[in-house]
Design an enzyme around this catalytic site. Structure first.
Site, short mmCIF file in Angstrom:
data_model
loop_
_atom_site.label_atom_id
_atom_site.label_comp_id
_atom_site.label_asym_id
_atom_site.label_seq_id
_atom_site.Cartn_x
_atom_site.Cartn_y
_atom_site.Cartn_z
N GLY A 1 0.90 -1.24 -0.04
CA GLY A 1 -0.10 0.08 -0.01
C GLY A 1 0.90 1.22 -0.03
N GLY A 2 0.25 2.34 0.40
CA GLY A 2 1.08 3.55 0.05
C GLY A 2 2.13 3.67 1.16
N VAL B 1 3.65 -5.71 3.01
CA VAL B 1 3.47 -6.57 4.05
C VAL B 1 4.04 -7.99 3.26
CG1 VAL B 1 1.88 -7.87 5.34
CG2 VAL B 1 1.43 -5.57 4.95
N LYS C 1 5.10 -6.02 8.44
CA LYS C 1 4.72 -4.83 7.75
C LYS C 1 6.07 -3.99 7.71
CE LYS C 1 1.38 -1.05 7.17
NZ LYS C 1 -0.01 -0.59 7.85
N ASP D 1 -10.57 4.37 10.47
CA ASP D 1 -10.70 4.17 9.06
C ASP D 1 -11.29 2.68 9.08
OD1 ASP D 1 -10.37 4.30 6.35
OD2 ASP D 1 -8.35 3.55 6.30
#
Length: 1014
Positions: free
Chosen positions: A47-48, A52, A67, A159
């Site tokens: 992701g940004g 992972v 991560k 989130d």
């Protein structure tokens, strides 16, 4: 964690919205086949923020999800987010929250090692097959429990969406990705986080602005109205996102629609009344409508309440589905409905004891009236909980019923014991009961305490101690002899003995005896086989494990042990004590928003559950921390809290806490108004509210002497004050009370016609001073015989150019040769001026003091002896920019748990604490060193760091030579008697000091453990 799905592909509003900032959007940089000890096996997703990996941990022989943060120019912000995520998740121990094993750095790469979940995201699970409404509801209820656990730990996810929930192949559901998690706070409005150019270039169909990388705000499609508008983002925002996600899972589309940000925001603002609920199962419409209310106050009070509503709806659906199967099943349905009304169903085995034998109208008539409300409440909850347990799955029903039997057994013992004690408070009894709803979980707690005569006697002893605690502070405690005799019996049942040890700890006056009783209770609790008993003893033992004033590894481990025990018996009053301890850690690290947010939420939760007296105590903590932060807005917040909670204290007839609240209010007003028109009124309130305790704790001596003027003539009617710490302002000595934790032993007497005085009980260590009107004596150390000469004082005035400093409220302090035993203080006004009246005419140092909860910085300017006032003195805070990392290393094999670091300007030859104390009038910077793991040590100090070292960082240290002193502290800072002994032997306590030049950035100070003056 598991592989990261391409969340919301083709639906940009379902992607995490970000503001310009730190994280890059390019491909991940290679890191090789390993990272530290972890062997990388394959990439699970990216992701940004990072990538992972599935990795193998050879030390523990397990696979983990690793991560790894991307490296970029803005890596500092990204790293903070990663660490915040790790800290948030590590604080949670819950089956519905993914577990964090480790956070660290290896090869210049930051990582978090997490539990590896063999499964998929909830979003993928929903897409992979058609799911029934009941399957979907069950999965979301499990995820909701994870959110509720986060809220109970003081965290808001911010989130929540199906892509941040994982479902293992065995059906376990866990919430993950707490990168946005933090305490309750005000949000920046969504638009305010966009770059102006992004807003200007954005068209109604362009969403490029919301996918810019940076500090994550949330995901637009799931965001609550308050996240759009810059309101307070609390647990209610997670509840809103949860309901959006559940609605979407049930119907295939989200409740609020829009192809652009503007369209989505407008639909959200229209509110829930405009929604089409036709595709939502009828039984779930009301809970979802309430959870999606535009006003957070109109949603459910917490996630637990929402989940309870969903579970009720799910149960009703189950009953109706059974009804459709035929007439034979209708009979079962009738039995269940009758059982919901509190009558036993034939299919449910009878309880070990009938409720009527424990609580009934007849029993209530012979029970003290104060105890009736909590007992009525528990009896009602128990009946409902048992009705629910009788409808549970046959696999879990027996354990739930056994748990409820244990609830009733403890209820019986508490009622018998507390009913025998006059003047007992109903809330104290309520705090000893077990909430029956804790039994309605898949893994109910063990409750092994039986309603025996021993158990009733133990609760009677505890009730005696509790009743005494509510009396005036001056009232003597009940003698511990009865409790001691009870626990000394060899035939006392283990659970009853633990409760008796708690009573012994509460009645013992001696610190060591209290600690020994609680430690023994913890050990005996293992034999009791009762999760509630174990949880409460671990809670009570926590403070005795703290390495105060900074809670170190041992204290934090005690908090974790208590938290794990409380998780088995999760009820609001037990959780509150654990979370308060965690908030203390946050406060000591000056994470004020988190700490104050947690204690505020705990206070409100306790009050809502009927623990009003406990809520007042927690409110006092919140007020205390606001005053410790020393900012004008915090003084105002403290006074607002007093206004709210003082009527509550008075309503429950808690005079002790009402007086403490008034004291807090007076101190807040004094701190805010000193130097202004209301100074005198605020000061008078403090003096009026201060009460001198008749008995001085710790060693004390009789002090007598004479007060004379500068010509040697006796002075009558002079006020003589003695204390272990004396503070004064322009009007004179101010009663220094450590808020609601006891005073510093201030004693005041008046001289007779011959100028003679006698103080029967004065602290053995401290300062003594005399005052008559505007005349004051030079402060002296307390001694058996003293002579005090009163004369004029002097005034020093000037300015302090703060240069935009807003993080604290600085003050000006006159420091004499007796160190911090006597100080004259004045605030720095809003216009940067100060006026210090009442200063001594002997030489002293005038310092600008900048306080933190675990640090103080004082920059002193020497003032020569004299009587003339000094005007236009400029006191500048240091802006040298020099940073100094201090490592404290034990000189013996035994570790040092707590140490205080003092930095003095110039070269000082100091070998003991008495010499150090006399040198403080030249100015100082003080901080408490703390334990840090290797990855927590700043890079400049890493080369010299060794495991077990304590660390402290100082900023704006004097640019020239400085003397760095380290003082190991004893662990028993709660033991006032031990502390008084240390104060009386300062010249025997070693101070380890080194002088270093202006170019040194890291220093290691070998330090010997402090002697015990036993």
């Amino acid at each position: 964690m598991t592989r990261m799905a391409e969340a919301g592909k083709g639906d940009e509003l379902a992607q995490t919205a970000t503001a310009p900032g730190s994280a890059p959007s390019g491909a991940a940089q290679p890191i090789g086949d390993s990272l530290g000890r972890y062997k990388l096996e394959r990439m699970l997703g990216e992701g940004g923020m990072g990538v992972v990996h599935c990795a193998f941990d050879p030390d523990l022989e397990r696979r983990v999800a690793l991560k790894v943060l991307r490296r970029s120019d803005g890596a500092d912000d990204a790293r903070q987010r990663l660490l915040r995520e790790a800290r948030a998740m590590a604080r949670l121990t819950h089956p519905n929250v993914v577990a964090v094993h480790e956070v660290g750095t290896a090869g210049d790469r930051d990582f978090v090692a997490m539990e590896l979940i063999d499964g998929e995201t909830l979003a993928d699970w929903l897409k992979s097959a058609k799911r029934s409404p009941r399957e979907i509801t069950h999965a979301f209820i499990a995820a909701g429990r994870g959110l509720a656990a986060a809220h109970n730990a003081g965290l808001v996810h911010r989130d929540f969406k199906p892509h941040n929930v994982l479902r293992a192949r065995n059906g376990r559901v866990v919430v993950t990705d707490f990168g946005l998690a933090r305490g309750v706070e005000a949000a920046i409005s969504f638009e305010a986080t966009m770059k102006p150019s992004q807003l200007a270039d954005a068209t109604p169909s362009s969403l490029s602005g919301i996918t810019a990388t940076g500090s994550v705000l949330g995901t637009p499609a799931y965001m609550a109205p308050e996240q759009w508008d810059g309101g307070i983002v609390g647990p209610a925002a997670d509840q809103f996102a949860f309901c959006v996600a559940l609605w979407e899972a049930l119907t295939g589309e989200r409740p609020f629609k829009g192809q652009t940000l503007d369209e989505l925001k407008r639909d959200v603002q229209r509110g829930v009344e405009a929604l089409d609920v036709s595709r939502v199962p009828r039984r779930l419409r009301a809970p979802l409508r309430r959870g999606l209310q535009r006003d957070p106050a109109k949603r459910y009070p917490n996630m637990d309440a929402l989940l309870a509503a969903l579970e009720r709806a799910d149960r009703s659906a189950s009953l109706w589905s059974i009804a459709w199967r035929g007439a034979a099943v209708l009979a079962t349905l009738a039995f269940l409905i009758v059982h919901e009304r509190g009558k036993a169903a034939p299919s449910c085995e009878p309880p070990a004891a009938e409720l009527g034998s424990v609580w009934s109208p007849a029993i209530a008539q012979v029970t003290p009236s104060a105890l009736a409300p909590p007992f009525d409440k528990l009896a009602s909850r128990w009946s409902l909980a048992r009705a629910t347990a009788c409808t549970a799955d046959p696999m879990t029903r027996p354990t739930q019923l056994r748990c409820l039997d244990g609830v009733l057994a403890r209820f019986s013992a508490v009622r018998q014991g507390f009913s025998r004690v006059a003047g007992v408070d109903g809330e104290d009894a309520m705090a000893e009961l077990v909430d029956p709803t804790v039994c309605l979980t898949p893994a109910p707690p063990r409750l092994g305490l039986a309603a025996t005569p021993d158990a009733a006697k133990a609760f009677e002893l505890l009730a005696v101690a509790s009743a005494a605690a509510h009396k005036d502070d001056d009232a003597p405690k009940p003698p511990p002899a009865q409790a001691q005799a009870f626990v000394d019996r060899t035939d006392v049942e283990p659970c009853a003995r633990v409760i008796g040890l708690r009573a012994l700890g509460e009645t013992s006056l001696d610190f060591q005896a209290r600690r020994n009783a609680i430690n023994e209770a913890v050990q005996s609790g293992e034999q009791c086989e009762d999760d509630r008993v174990r949880a409460e003893t671990l809670i009570e033992s926590m403070p005795y494990q703290f390495e105060l004033p900074v809670i170190g590894p041992r204290g934090q481990q005690a908090i974790k042990r208590a938290a794990a025990a409380v998780a088995r018996v999760s009820q609001v009053d037990l959780r509150a004590h654990v979370e308060l301890a965690r908030a203390m850690v946050e406060a000591q690290q000056e994470h004020w928003a988190d700490a104050l947010g947690v204690v505020h939420r705990l206070t409100e939760s306790l009050d809502a559950e009927g623990f009003h007296d406990s809520a007042v105590k927690f409110a006092l903590e919140e007020i205390d921390w606001n005053l410790a932060r020393s900012r004008q807005e915090n003084y105002a917040a403290a006074r607002t809290l007093v206004a709210k909670w003082l009527p509550v204290a008075r309503a429950i007839h808690d005079d002790k806490h009402a007086h403490e609240l008034e004291q807090e209010d007076a101190y807040a007003r004094y701190a805010a108004d000193v130097g202004n028109a209301d100074t005198a009124a605020a000061r008078a309130a403090i003096v009026r509210l201060w009460r001198q305790a008749p008995h001085l704790q710790g060693p004390h001596i009789r002090v007598e002497g004479d007060v004379v003027d500068t010509h040697g003539k006796p002075v009558a009617n002079a006020v003589v004050a003695a204390s272990s710490r004396l503070n004064a302002d322009s009007a004179g000595v101010l009663p220094i009370v450590n808020l609601h934790r006891g005073d510093f032993g201030l004693r005041e007497v008046t001289t007779d016609a011959g100028g003679h005085f006698a103080i029967e009980e004065a602290p053995i260590y401290g300062a003594i001073i005399a005052q008559l009107g505007e005349l004051r004596s030079t402060p002296q150390r307390i001694a058996a015989k003293v002579k005090l000469v009163v004369g004029p004082t002097r005034t020093i005035s000037g300015t302090v150019p703060l240069g935009g400093m807003t993080n604290t409220e600085p003050s000006v302090i006159a420091m004499t040769e007796i160190g911090d035993a006597y100080m004259v203080m004045a605030p720095v006004r809003a216009d940067s001026t100060f006026e210090l009246a009442g200063a001594p005419t002997t030489k002293f140092g005038i310092a600008l003091a900048i306080d933190g909860i675990a640090s103080t910085s004082m920059r002193a300017t020497p003032i020569a002896a004299g009587t003339e006032p000094i005007k236009n003195l400029v006191l500048k805070p240091s802006t040298s920019g020099r940073t100094l990392d201090v490592l404290v290393r034990s000189t013996v094999s035994a570790p040092i748990n707590t140490a205080q670091i003092v930095i003095l300007p110039g070269h000082e030859h100091i070998t003991n604490v008495a010499q150090l104390d006399k040198s403080l009038n030249a100015g100082m910077s003080v901080a408490f060193a703390r334990h840090v793991a290797g990855e927590g040590v700043p890079r400049p100090a890493l080369d010299q760091y060794k495991p077990g070292d304590l660390w402290a960082r100082f900023t704006n240290v004097d640019a020239g030579d400085v003397t760095v002193c380290s003082l190991a502290l004893v662990d028993d800072l709660m033991d006032t008697e031990a502390m008084h002994k240390l104060q009386a032997h300062f010249d025997e306590i070693e101070a380890s000091c080194k002088t270093i030049g202006g170019d040194v950035q890291v220093i290691v100070v070998p330090t010997a453990p402090m002697k015990r003056m036993d």
